[in-house]
Design a protein around this motif. Structure first.
Motif, mmCIF file in Angstrom:
data_model
loop_
_atom_site.group_PDB
_atom_site.id
_atom_site.type_symbol
_atom_site.label_atom_id
_atom_site.label_comp_id
_atom_site.label_asym_id
_atom_site.label_seq_id
_atom_site.Cartn_x
_atom_site.Cartn_y
_atom_site.Cartn_z
ATOM 1 N N ALA A 58 0.296 -1.277 -0.362
ATOM 2 C CA ALA A 58 -0.190 -0.151 -0.058
ATOM 3 C C ALA A 58 0.908 1.187 0.096
ATOM 4 N N HIS A 59 2.447 1.488 0.588
ATOM 5 C CA HIS A 59 2.763 2.603 0.166
ATOM 6 C C HIS A 59 3.576 2.328 -0.740
ATOM 7 N N GLU A 60 3.995 1.644 -1.548
ATOM 8 C CA GLU A 60 4.470 1.922 -2.774
ATOM 9 C C GLU A 60 3.652 2.365 -3.944
ATOM 10 N N LYS A 61 1.989 2.274 -3.256
ATOM 11 C CA LYS A 61 1.444 2.556 -4.799
ATOM 12 C C LYS A 61 0.418 3.607 -4.173
ATOM 13 N N ALA A 62 0.626 4.579 -2.305
ATOM 14 C CA ALA A 62 0.664 6.090 -2.457
ATOM 15 C C ALA A 62 2.119 6.813 -2.901
ATOM 16 N N TRP A 63 3.407 5.914 -2.521
ATOM 17 C CA TRP A 63 4.056 6.908 -3.405
ATOM 18 C C TRP A 63 4.387 6.741 -4.368
ATOM 19 N N LEU A 64 4.199 5.962 -5.051
ATOM 20 C CA LEU A 64 4.315 6.481 -6.723
ATOM 21 C C LEU A 64 2.861 6.586 -7.038
ATOM 22 N N PHE A 65 1.684 6.987 -6.974
ATOM 23 C CA PHE A 65 0.268 8.237 -6.589
ATOM 24 C C PHE A 65 0.306 9.612 -6.536
ATOM 25 N N ARG A 66 1.668 9.564 -5.222
ATOM 26 C CA ARG A 66 1.904 10.779 -5.011
ATOM 27 C C ARG A 66 3.130 11.372 -6.227
ATOM 28 N N VAL A 67 4.139 10.746 -5.977
ATOM 29 C CA VAL A 67 5.020 10.983 -7.145
ATOM 30 C C VAL A 67 4.361 11.131 -8.721
ATOM 31 N N ALA A 68 3.202 10.350 -9.843
ATOM 32 C CA ALA A 68 2.765 10.702 -10.433
ATOM 33 C C ALA A 68 2.069 12.085 -10.447
ATOM 34 N N GLY A 69 1.259 12.255 -8.793
ATOM 35 C CA GLY A 69 0.584 13.813 -8.986
ATOM 36 C C GLY A 69 0.989 14.657 -9.012
ATOM 37 N N ASN A 70 2.053 14.694 -8.562
ATOM 38 C CA ASN A 70 2.965 15.869 -8.347
ATOM 39 C C ASN A 70 3.593 15.984 -9.823
ATOM 40 N N ALA A 132 -3.599 10.967 2.251
ATOM 41 C CA ALA A 132 -1.843 9.906 2.964
ATOM 42 C C ALA A 132 -1.611 10.032 1.421
ATOM 43 N N ILE A 133 -2.135 10.044 0.346
ATOM 44 C CA ILE A 133 -1.338 10.457 -0.690
ATOM 45 C C ILE A 133 -1.314 11.904 -1.557
ATOM 46 N N LEU A 134 -2.202 12.537 -0.806
ATOM 47 C CA LEU A 134 -1.725 14.073 -1.479
ATOM 48 C C LEU A 134 -1.899 14.839 0.050
ATOM 49 N N GLU A 135 -0.883 13.738 0.854
ATOM 50 C CA GLU A 135 -0.727 14.633 1.694
ATOM 51 C C GLU A 135 -2.300 15.568 2.920
ATOM 52 N N GLN A 136 -2.847 15.494 3.024
ATOM 53 C CA GLN A 136 -3.826 16.373 3.683
ATOM 54 C C GLN A 136 -4.427 15.470 4.595
ATOM 55 N N LYS A 137 -5.140 16.637 5.435
ATOM 56 C CA LYS A 137 -6.529 16.033 6.710
ATOM 57 C C LYS A 137 -6.916 15.066 5.843
ATOM 58 N N GLU A 138 -7.639 14.093 6.681
ATOM 59 C CA GLU A 138 -9.120 13.088 5.812
ATOM 60 C C GLU A 138 -10.072 14.047 5.764
ATOM 61 N N SER A 139 -10.162 15.441 6.952
ATOM 62 C CA SER A 139 -11.749 15.840 6.898
ATOM 63 C C SER A 139 -11.490 16.961 5.443
ATOM 64 N N THR A 140 -10.277 17.399 4.760
ATOM 65 C CA THR A 140 -9.899 18.479 3.662
ATOM 66 C C THR A 140 -9.896 17.341 2.780
ATOM 67 N N VAL A 141 -10.050 16.192 2.385
ATOM 68 C CA VAL A 141 -10.522 15.565 1.626
ATOM 69 C C VAL A 141 -12.033 15.126 1.570
ATOM 70 N N ARG A 142 -12.541 14.817 2.422
ATOM 71 C CA ARG A 142 -13.947 14.986 2.485
ATOM 72 C C ARG A 142 -14.595 15.552 2.024
ATOM 73 N N SER A 143 -13.966 17.315 2.646
ATOM 74 C CA SER A 143 -14.479 19.074 2.394
ATOM 75 C C SER A 143 -14.839 18.328 1.005
ATOM 76 N N HIS A 144 -13.680 18.588 -0.016
ATOM 77 C CA HIS A 144 -13.365 18.452 -1.343
ATOM 78 C C HIS A 144 -14.059 17.442 -2.081
ATOM 79 N N LEU A 145 -14.244 16.354 -1.282
ATOM 80 C CA LEU A 145 -15.337 15.319 -2.039
ATOM 81 C C LEU A 145 -16.585 15.900 -2.084
ATOM 82 N N MET A 146 -16.683 17.054 -1.272
ATOM 83 C CA MET A 146 -18.386 17.466 -0.946
ATOM 84 C C MET A 146 -18.801 18.856 -1.574
ATOM 85 N N ARG A 147 -18.018 19.461 -2.475
ATOM 86 C CA ARG A 147 -17.738 20.844 -2.839
ATOM 87 C C ARG A 147 -17.537 19.862 -4.171
#
Length: 162
Positions: A58-70, A132-147
């Motif tokens: 799971a850490h590998e996947k998160a690392w790859l997604f974070r690098v790809a996103g950046n 974890a992937i976006l290095e944000q708080k989970e509440s921020t992610v939920r807020s972004h999903l809602m908005r």
């Protein structure tokens, strides 16, 4: 010390396992398949260069997604500086019976909403994994999903009378 052959074999396995997901993620940012393919290659090159030692899959996947996103965000900034116009593939929602028009509407969302919607709905990640992937708080992610959903609903109502 890990030898180069093991790193190359692991990178090949990661490409097989996560390559299409990384490509979709990059495409969700860039809306250009050529750029997305380059991001996939650059992500694997970063893996080969740094050879991170990660404890869990799971850490590998998160690392790859974070690098790809950046890398995708960097490409967006680069493209803005270069003022390149990308060819857009337009979909006529009336001629399609699937939900491709929804993903086209997602492209119109701001990046912070687009990325969480993509990771949540398309990749099937939980809000905790996305945080974890976006290095944000989970509440921020939920807020972004809602908005993001609200903005998407508005876009779809305007553009497609849904």
């Amino acid at each position: 010390m890990v030898d180069r052959e093991q790193i190359n074999q692991r990178a090949e396995a990661l490409l097989t396992q996560y390559g299409s997901s990384i490509l979709r993620l990059a495409y969700s940012y860039l809306h250009n398949m050529d750029d997305a393919e380059e991001i996939l290659q650059d992500t694997l090159i970063q893996y080969l260069k740094t050879a991170p030692v990660l404890e869990q899959e799971a850490h590998e996947k998160a690392w790859l997604f974070r690098v790809a996103g950046n890398l995708s965000k960097n490409r967006i900034a680069y493209n803005k500086v270069r003022s390149t116009d990308e060819l857009k593939e337009s979909l006529a929602a009336e001629q399609r019976e699937d939900l491709s028009f929804v993903w086209e509407a997602v492209k119109d969302l701001p990046v912070k909403y687009r990325e969480v919607i993509h990771l949540f709905y398309y990749e099937g990640l939980s809000t905790a994994e996305i945080a974890a992937i976006l290095e944000q708080k989970e509440s921020t992610v939920r807020s972004h999903l809602m908005r993001g959903r609200e903005k998407l609903r508005s876009i779809l109502k305007e553009g497609y009378d849904l």
